[in-house]
Design a protein around this motif. Structure first.
Motif, PDB file in Angstrom:
ATOM      1  N   MET A   1       9.035  -2.725  -1.626  1.00 20.68           N
ATOM      2  CA  MET A   1       9.085  -1.689  -0.573  1.00 20.68           C
ATOM      3  C   MET A   1       7.662  -1.278  -0.182  1.00 20.68           C
ATOM      4  SD  MET A   1      12.098  -0.896   0.406  1.00 20.68           S
ATOM      5  CE  MET A   1      12.398   0.795   0.925  1.00 20.68           C
ATOM      6  N   ARG A   2       6.964  -2.182   0.514  1.00 22.87           N
ATOM      7  CA  ARG A   2       5.593  -1.858   0.883  1.00 22.87           C
ATOM      8  C   ARG A   2       5.520  -1.423   2.341  1.00 22.87           C
ATOM      9  NH1 ARG A   2       2.613  -6.603   0.189  1.00 22.87           N
ATOM     10  NH2 ARG A   2       1.604  -6.136  -1.787  1.00 22.87           N
ATOM     11  N   VAL A   3       4.618  -0.444   2.611  1.00 22.67           N
ATOM     12  CA  VAL A   3       4.337  -0.036   3.971  1.00 22.67           C
ATOM     13  C   VAL A   3       2.893  -0.405   4.281  1.00 22.67           C
ATOM     14  CG1 VAL A   3       4.319   1.847   5.639  1.00 22.67           C
ATOM     15  CG2 VAL A   3       5.853   1.961   3.658  1.00 22.67           C
ATOM     16  N   VAL A   4       2.678  -1.108   5.387  1.00 24.20           N
ATOM     17  CA  VAL A   4       1.320  -1.376   5.837  1.00 24.20           C
ATOM     18  C   VAL A   4       0.981  -0.364   6.921  1.00 24.20           C
ATOM     19  CG1 VAL A   4      -0.169  -2.970   7.116  1.00 24.20           C
ATOM     20  CG2 VAL A   4       1.259  -3.822   5.251  1.00 24.20           C
ATOM     21  N   VAL A   5      -0.135   0.346   6.746  1.00 26.61           N
ATOM     22  CA  VAL A   5      -0.615   1.273   7.758  1.00 26.61           C
ATOM     23  C   VAL A   5      -1.824   0.629   8.429  1.00 26.61           C
ATOM     24  CG1 VAL A   5      -1.546   3.571   8.204  1.00 26.61           C
ATOM     25  CG2 VAL A   5       0.197   3.256   6.431  1.00 26.61           C
ATOM     26  N   VAL A   6      -1.732   0.408   9.717  1.00 25.13           N
ATOM     27  CA  VAL A   6      -2.813  -0.243  10.460  1.00 25.13           C
ATOM     28  C   VAL A   6      -3.694   0.829  11.085  1.00 25.13           C
ATOM     29  CG1 VAL A   6      -3.372  -1.909  12.268  1.00 25.13           C
ATOM     30  CG2 VAL A   6      -1.229  -2.136  10.971  1.00 25.13           C
ATOM     31  N   GLY A   7      -4.958   0.872  10.668  1.00 26.22           N
ATOM     32  CA  GLY A   7      -5.885   1.896  11.149  1.00 26.22           C
ATOM     33  C   GLY A   7      -6.129   2.926  10.062  1.00 26.22           C
ATOM     34  N   SER A   8      -7.160   3.776  10.271  1.00 26.19           N
ATOM     35  CA  SER A   8      -7.456   4.771   9.234  1.00 26.19           C
ATOM     36  C   SER A   8      -7.967   6.075   9.827  1.00 26.19           C
ATOM     37  CB  SER A   8      -8.471   4.203   8.239  1.00 26.19           C
ATOM     38  OG  SER A   8      -9.742   4.060   8.853  1.00 26.19           O
ATOM     39  N   GLY A   9      -7.501   6.401  11.033  1.00 21.01           N
ATOM     40  CA  GLY A   9      -7.798   7.719  11.595  1.00 21.01           C
ATOM     41  C   GLY A   9      -6.894   8.763  10.945  1.00 21.01           C
TER      42      GLY A   9
ATOM     43  N   THR B   1      -2.880  10.489   7.113  1.00 21.86           N
ATOM     44  CA  THR B   1      -1.807  11.442   6.830  1.00 21.86           C
ATOM     45  C   THR B   1      -0.526  10.702   6.435  1.00 21.86           C
ATOM     46  OG1 THR B   1      -2.772  12.974   8.435  1.00 21.86           O
ATOM     47  CG2 THR B   1      -0.490  13.380   7.781  1.00 21.86           C
ATOM     48  N   ALA B   2      -0.167   9.684   7.237  1.00 26.43           N
ATOM     49  CA  ALA B   2       1.053   8.926   6.940  1.00 26.43           C
ATOM     50  C   ALA B   2       0.950   8.262   5.567  1.00 26.43           C
ATOM     51  CB  ALA B   2       1.294   7.879   8.028  1.00 26.43           C
ATOM     52  N   ALA B   3      -0.212   7.663   5.286  1.00 33.82           N
ATOM     53  CA  ALA B   3      -0.392   6.970   4.007  1.00 33.82           C
ATOM     54  C   ALA B   3      -0.256   7.940   2.833  1.00 33.82           C
ATOM     55  CB  ALA B   3      -1.763   6.286   3.979  1.00 33.82           C
ATOM     56  N   ALA B   4      -0.859   9.123   2.966  1.00 32.66           N
ATOM     57  CA  ALA B   4      -0.811  10.097   1.868  1.00 32.66           C
ATOM     58  C   ALA B   4       0.615  10.569   1.628  1.00 32.66           C
ATOM     59  CB  ALA B   4      -1.728  11.286   2.187  1.00 32.66           C
ATOM     60  N   ILE B   5       1.348  10.813   2.705  1.00 26.25           N
ATOM     61  CA  ILE B   5       2.732  11.297   2.562  1.00 26.25           C
ATOM     62  C   ILE B   5       3.602  10.212   1.918  1.00 26.25           C
ATOM     63  CG2 ILE B   5       4.806  11.977   3.833  1.00 26.25           C
ATOM     64  CD1 ILE B   5       2.926  13.341   5.875  1.00 26.25           C
ATOM     65  N   LEU B   6       3.436   8.966   2.359  1.00 27.00           N
ATOM     66  CA  LEU B   6       4.250   7.877   1.820  1.00 27.00           C
ATOM     67  C   LEU B   6       3.934   7.635   0.346  1.00 27.00           C
ATOM     68  CD1 LEU B   6       4.022   5.530   4.914  1.00 27.00           C
ATOM     69  CD2 LEU B   6       6.130   6.561   4.011  1.00 27.00           C
ATOM     70  N   ALA B   7       2.640   7.663   0.004  1.00 23.74           N
ATOM     71  CA  ALA B   7       2.249   7.442  -1.385  1.00 23.74           C
ATOM     72  C   ALA B   7       2.820   8.534  -2.282  1.00 23.74           C
ATOM     73  CB  ALA B   7       0.730   7.394  -1.505  1.00 23.74           C
TER      74      ALA B   7
ATOM     75  N   GLN C   1       4.740   2.051  -1.921  1.00 23.24           N
ATOM     76  CA  GLN C   1       3.539   1.241  -2.107  1.00 23.24           C
ATOM     77  C   GLN C   1       2.890   1.107  -0.731  1.00 23.24           C
ATOM     78  OE1 GLN C   1       4.436  -2.692  -3.497  1.00 23.24           O
ATOM     79  NE2 GLN C   1       2.288  -3.289  -3.504  1.00 23.24           N
ATOM     80  N   VAL C   2       1.634   1.538  -0.593  1.00 29.53           N
ATOM     81  CA  VAL C   2       1.001   1.578   0.732  1.00 29.53           C
ATOM     82  C   VAL C   2      -0.251   0.724   0.757  1.00 29.53           C
ATOM     83  CG1 VAL C   2      -0.007   3.070   2.509  1.00 29.53           C
ATOM     84  CG2 VAL C   2       1.852   3.934   1.075  1.00 29.53           C
ATOM     85  N   LEU C   3      -0.389  -0.061   1.826  1.00 24.07           N
ATOM     86  CA  LEU C   3      -1.630  -0.800   2.084  1.00 24.07           C
ATOM     87  C   LEU C   3      -2.170  -0.326   3.419  1.00 24.07           C
ATOM     88  CD1 LEU C   3      -3.743  -3.105   1.853  1.00 24.07           C
ATOM     89  CD2 LEU C   3      -2.015  -4.650   2.801  1.00 24.07           C
ATOM     90  N   LEU C   4      -3.418   0.158   3.405  1.00 20.24           N
ATOM     91  CA  LEU C   4      -4.044   0.668   4.620  1.00 20.24           C
ATOM     92  C   LEU C   4      -5.116  -0.330   5.056  1.00 20.24           C
ATOM     93  CD1 LEU C   4      -4.402   4.150   5.551  1.00 20.24           C
ATOM     94  CD2 LEU C   4      -6.652   3.218   5.195  1.00 20.24           C
ATOM     95  N   ILE C   5      -5.062  -0.749   6.309  1.00 19.30           N
ATOM     96  CA  ILE C   5      -6.009  -1.770   6.778  1.00 19.30           C
ATOM     97  C   ILE C   5      -6.795  -1.253   7.975  1.00 19.30           C
ATOM     98  CG2 ILE C   5      -6.258  -4.129   7.655  1.00 19.30           C
ATOM     99  CD1 ILE C   5      -3.652  -4.827   6.281  1.00 19.30           C
TER     100      ILE C   5
END
Lengths: 85, 498
Positions: B1-9, B14-20, B25-29
């Protein structure tokens, strides 16, 4: 009547193209959701397409929401066109 | 169950922190070498310059940013500095004195406006009441309200801000002061809607906040929390393709060809740049045409400079605005001569614990810019611009500095430029098509795309998808995470952080 037919033809033509629908199925009694497979996510796209095609603002949310069939849509646009004249 | 977040603004972080936090499992690129998008700072001569963050509303105790930051566990890492009831922006006109103070407080603002424009009392009250009234039904201002009816429900057709102001306000200078929050969402005055204006202005009239250490402190706080919660972060890499099987997201492909499996992708680039990254057949032509046809917000020229003196935001204004005496304050016409465009001056804020190591006299000048002005150089890329562009840029900077020194030289002293940004700079550094300052415009006649898309597992969140500014971007990130986790439950959990 001629203008009315032209509008009907244009609606079918542009919606068939923009939503990849079969024009044969877009008869007046066809329902947008069940018969043509459009859904709430398409609603805004449809408004954008129709506004652009006919150069009118589709402002009446109440009336928009009550559209179920192709014929409802035709009548809605015809009323709008008449009001703009 | 991985989420890829594209971008880091802000929206991506915010989305990455909430999901984590919720066990995903989050990958930010991030495509750029550094994380942070428009919140990133850069340094010249030891002065740290903020590009995209100068101040924000909604960060008071219990307000939406305070709630989101508390939920994401970054609030303890931030020093939020309220401007206080005397905090204000200073509005000057090219052809009128005295200046009007735009207080970050409804009562103080109303008092100031009545004093300057005694004949407009009724109009001032009508305007301020309308702004408040519009925001009364907005859950981001009233967190006790549920989120879904607001997000999914039909909205009333927006009304024209310009028409509203003409109907209720006779004095054009007052109209300009009331329209000035348009700067914070980048829509020409003639295309602005009262509803969007109210969303932004209400936050602004309710209080302004800066962060100790500027936008970078927010980025750093997020990065620390993300690292601690096991989020994988990769910079200097770009996502070329969203991989789809059976009409469902299954991963992404990076520029080098590497494939990463994922169940969901949150794409925070400009919606129009989704084209080419997703198989065209997944969306109906109507949706693609809508994304491609999105009109973008206005752009900017920015001069990052060193002043002779430090601007003291606790004694004086936070921002100095110079507004044109005639015409719209934000004109839609790219041919508008520069002397008829608005300009703003602000100072850099130095983090308290870095005072010894940092230059303190940083000055930022922002002027309205249009893509059309630099379009002739659009083929060039960062670091490889033609000489003609450099000349053009230097001339614009010189002109802006000339105006600023003449207007505000008493507070700033001589201003020496250290770096200049144009619409082209913002296009290339921030991935903003046409250098738009606030993504696709939220304006009359435009239907901005939603966060969710027709493709299950693909969500849009960046470039002011839901709304502009740090608050708007944070809300976009919150909604994207909510679409994955369950919106109403997440909203209740966030609101419980009060």
């Amino acid at each position: 009547m001629e203008a009315e037919d032209a509008l009907r033809r244009r609606v079918v033509e542009v919606l068939a193209e923009e939503f990849e629908l079969d024009p044969e199925k877009m008869v007046p009694e066809a329902t947008l959701y069940e018969d043509l497979g459009l859904d709430s996510l398409d609603a805004v796209d449809m408004v954008v397409v129709l506004e652009k095609t006919f150069g009118m603002k589709l402002t009446d949310e109440e009336a928009l929401r009550s559209i179920r069939t192709m014929e409802d849509l035709f009548q809605f646009l015809l009323r709008l066109q008449a009001a703009e004249r | 169950m991985r989420v890829v977040v594209v971008g880091s603004g802000v929206s991506a972080l915010t989305a990455a922190a909430i999901l984590a936090k919720n066990g995903r499992q989050v990958l930010l690129i991030e495509r750029q070498p550094e994380f942070g998008g428009a919140l990133r700072q850069f340094k010249r001569k030891k002065i740290a310059f903020d590009v995209g963050f100068h101040y924000t509303g909604c960060a008071g105790s219990g307000e939406i940013l305070d709630l989101i930051w508390s939920y994401c566990a970054i609030r303890p890492r931030l020093r939020v500095l309220p401007l206080g009831s005397e905090g204000h922006d200073r509005f000057e006109f090219t052809d009128r004195t005295p200046a009007v103070r735009g207080y970050f407080s409804y009562p103080r603002l109303a008092e100031e406006l009545r004093q300057h424009f005694p004949a407009e009392r009724a109009g001032i009250d009508t305007y301020l009441a309308a702004v408040r009234q519009i925001c009364a039904d907005v859950p981001f201002y009233h967190p006790e309200q549920p989120l879904l009816p607001f997000l999914r429900g039909y909205k009333n057709r927006p009304t024209s801000l310009a028409e509203f102001l003409v109907r209720h306000i006779g004095d054009r200078y007052l109209r300009a002061v009331l329209a000035a929050p348009g700067f914070l969402y980048g829509v020409p005055q003639s295309q602005a809607s009262l509803e969007v204006h109210a969303l932004v202005a209400h936050g602004y009239y309710s209080g302004a906040y800066t962060l100790d250490g500027g936008g970078q402190s927010l980025v750093d706080a997020f990065l620390a929390v993300l690292a601690a919660s096991g989020v994988e972060m990769r910079s200097g890499e770009s996502v070329e393709q969203v991989l789809v099987e059976g009409e469902k997201v299954v991963g992404v492909e990076l520029a080098g060809g590497e494939r990463v499996a994922a169940d969901q992708v949150i794409y925070t680039g400009h919606p129009a740049t989704l084209m080419g990254r997703v198989p065209a057949s997944l969306f109906r032509p109507a949706y693609w045409h809508r994304l491609a046809g999105l009109a973008n917000s206005l752009s900017l020229f920015a001069v990052f400079a060193e002043g002779e003196r430090e601007l003291d935001i606790h004694q004086g204004p936070l921002n100095y605005y110079l507004l044109p005496g005639s015409g719209d304050i934000l004109s839609a016409d790219p041919e508008t001569p520069r002397q008829r465009r608005p300009m703003m001056m602000t100072g850099t804020r130095t983090a308290a614990d870095e005072l010894l190591h940092q230059g303190r006299n940083g000055i930022i000048l922002l002027g309205l810019g249009y893509w059309q002005e630099v379009r002739q150089f659009e083929q060039s890329s960062s670091g490889r611009r033609p000489p003609g562009y450099e000349h053009y840029k230097a001339r614009v900077a010189e002109e802006m500095i000339g105006v600023a020194e003449k207007r505000w030289g008493a507070v700033s002293g001589t201003i020496r430029p250290l770096a200049v940004g144009t619409p082209l700079t913002f296009r290339d550094e921030l991935g903003a098509p046409e250098g738009c300052a606030y993504g696709a415009m939220h304006c009359l006649g435009q239907y901005n795309p939603e966060v969710r898309t027709r493709l299950p597992g693909l969500f849009l969140a960046g470039q002011s998808t839901v709304m502009t500014g740090v608050a708007g971007a944070s809300i976009s990130g919150l909604i994207a995470a909510g679409e994955i986790l369950g919106l109403e439950q997440l909203w209740q959990d966030v609101v419980r952080c009060r």
